[in-house]
Scaffold this active site. Sequence first.
Site, mmCIF file in Angstrom:
data_model
loop_
_atom_site.group_PDB
_atom_site.id
_atom_site.type_symbol
_atom_site.label_atom_id
_atom_site.label_comp_id
_atom_site.label_asym_id
_atom_site.label_seq_id
_atom_site.Cartn_x
_atom_site.Cartn_y
_atom_site.Cartn_z
ATOM 1 N N ARG A 171 6.843 12.563 -4.124
ATOM 2 C CA ARG A 171 6.563 13.247 -5.401
ATOM 3 C C ARG A 171 7.709 14.182 -5.788
ATOM 4 N NH1 ARG A 171 1.098 15.763 -2.994
ATOM 5 N NH2 ARG A 171 1.174 13.757 -1.925
ATOM 6 N N LYS A 187 5.561 12.483 11.015
ATOM 7 C CA LYS A 187 4.441 11.542 11.125
ATOM 8 C C LYS A 187 4.193 11.172 12.582
ATOM 9 C CE LYS A 187 5.181 9.064 6.756
ATOM 10 N NZ LYS A 187 3.923 9.401 6.093
HETATM 11 N N1 BES Z 1 5.089 7.357 2.173
HETATM 12 C C1 BES Z 1 3.919 8.095 2.405
HETATM 13 C C2 BES Z 1 2.661 7.441 1.886
HETATM 14 C C3 BES Z 1 2.240 6.141 2.513
HETATM 15 C C4 BES Z 1 1.277 6.109 3.475
HETATM 16 C C5 BES Z 1 2.770 4.951 2.079
HETATM 17 C C6 BES Z 1 0.861 4.925 4.024
HETATM 18 C C7 BES Z 1 2.368 3.745 2.632
HETATM 19 C C8 BES Z 1 1.407 3.733 3.590
HETATM 20 C C9 BES Z 1 4.033 9.471 1.731
HETATM 21 O O1 BES Z 1 5.297 10.012 1.611
HETATM 22 C C10 BES Z 1 3.248 10.420 2.571
HETATM 23 O O2 BES Z 1 3.643 10.664 3.667
HETATM 24 N N2 BES Z 1 2.158 10.900 2.032
HETATM 25 C C11 BES Z 1 1.311 11.802 2.703
HETATM 26 C C12 BES Z 1 1.059 12.952 1.753
HETATM 27 C C13 BES Z 1 0.491 14.165 2.374
HETATM 28 C C14 BES Z 1 1.419 14.797 3.341
HETATM 29 C C15 BES Z 1 0.178 15.124 1.260
HETATM 30 C C16 BES Z 1 0.026 11.085 3.062
HETATM 31 O O3 BES Z 1 -0.443 10.274 2.266
HETATM 32 O O4 BES Z 1 -0.484 11.315 4.137
HETATM 33 ZN ZN ZN Z 2 5.903 11.137 3.313
#
Ligand code: BES
Ligand code: ZN
Length: 499
Positions: A351, A277
Amino acid sequence: MKIKIKNTLKSSNTLLIIPVMPNDLKSSAFKNFSKEEVLSKKLIASFSAKKATYLLLAGAQTERILLIGLGEAQPSYKNILYAFRKFGVDFKSQFDNKVTLNLSYVGTAHDAQQIALLTTAAVNGLQLSIYDIGLYKTAERIAHPFAKPTATLTIITEKTFQKEIERAAYEGVAKGKTQLSIMDLVNAPGNKAIPEVLGQWAVNSGKQFGYKTTVFSKKKITSTGLHALLAVNRGSEHTPAFIIMEYKPKNAGKKKLPKVGLVGKGVTFDTGGISIKGSQNMHYMKSDMGGAAAVLGTMELTAKLQLPVHLIGIVPATDNCVDALAIKPGDVINSYSGKTIEITDTDAEGRLILADGLAYLNKNFKPEIMLDLATLTGSSVRTFGYQCGAAFSKNEQLIAQLSAAGNTTGERIWPLPIWDEYQSHMDSDVADIKNFSGRPVAGAISAAKFLEFFTSEHPRWAHLDIAGVAFGDTGFSKQKSATGYGVGLLVEFLKNLVK
Ligand code: BES
Ligand code: ZN
Ligand code: ZN
């Protein structure tokens, strides 16, 4: 906080709290009270009674009288809770640990059910007001007056409502305490609330409130074949945990209880893994176990209230970190269900662990209703902002039941579709499914479709994406912080189920 219920106010050297809506100030009951206490007409006329506004008055008989405004509309659980929490925070240096509450001037609360809701919300708010986010501050922390064991809240009520109010107030305290405890977990950083700590929380809570907790070690997770959880854990220095909790009421006898299973995403910190990230706001990813917190809290509160349900809670827990051993984009992994997964983005880790949690729950417990909660996608936050969780289910009745519960407690959910046309987004060339669609659209939906793949078409399964509501601007901290979302919603859902 101790609760006392009385029919009249005896002690006058107290802080007496009276919640009111604007019209209540004009009622004859309130006017009579005003006269008895010789309250200033001018000051009362100047008080708007808008949501979470306050007016402190000196009475002729009662030392201090505080009016709390509830606003115009039928006061909601959320508004009452907020008004009382804010009162407890703002006025904490102005009262000792004994206060009196009189709910009988709130005009709209005339039946037992409404008074009960008002009571639970008010007490829940007062209980939450003791929250101290400064977990790791070294300076001496001054305890909130309500946090002291001698703290007492006396509630004045008519005799007819006494039983109901007593039960409602107890529930407000019980709920508030559980929420405080899970807020600590969500606010704790990734180096403190590690998987083992979540497991320990569940063990302690289970011992204290009477439900069974089993925590699988890494060895047991391996022998059980929870491959997707192990895959996410590969990059971690902390051993994973797979927490299984089971509750049945103490005197269940042979009565048939509805069997409900919950799964909560317990990612104790999400760096994104190799698909790392951006660093801006990454520290907030300590809250990526908000789903787990909701499940843990629901187990605890359900046991405290001894609800007539058979409840199973599962929390797969790990962090998602970067390491030479970490899973890489393109890797293909196995899962508990036996289905293979192509990892197209290591940041779609929630997931993966939920897939194992859901498959394990379904196979080993066969619940009639299966719910999962997860801070799963940024997509759900972009869709709904911070106002509600996203709900997914093919079972419309289940969505309606969850909506109703959320509307009561103010922890709202709103449905998004999971039509089968979306399934192709998750098709992999090399494995049974891939974990990220690779498309810039419908991210929350394709995540739900991924999960559905591991539910064996369970007829009463719903997924709640709570990324926007588990953690946010609460008004009670400088940065974003835990909201306690989910416990109220799920417990209300369970209560309605057995009504
Ligand atoms: N934990 C994150 C989602 C999230 C984002 C929670 C903002 C709280 C606030 C999750 O694991 C994630 O990184 N999701 C990605 C998915 C993508 C890579 C398919 C996302 O939402 O960008
Ligand atoms: Zn994630
Ligand atoms: Zn995550």
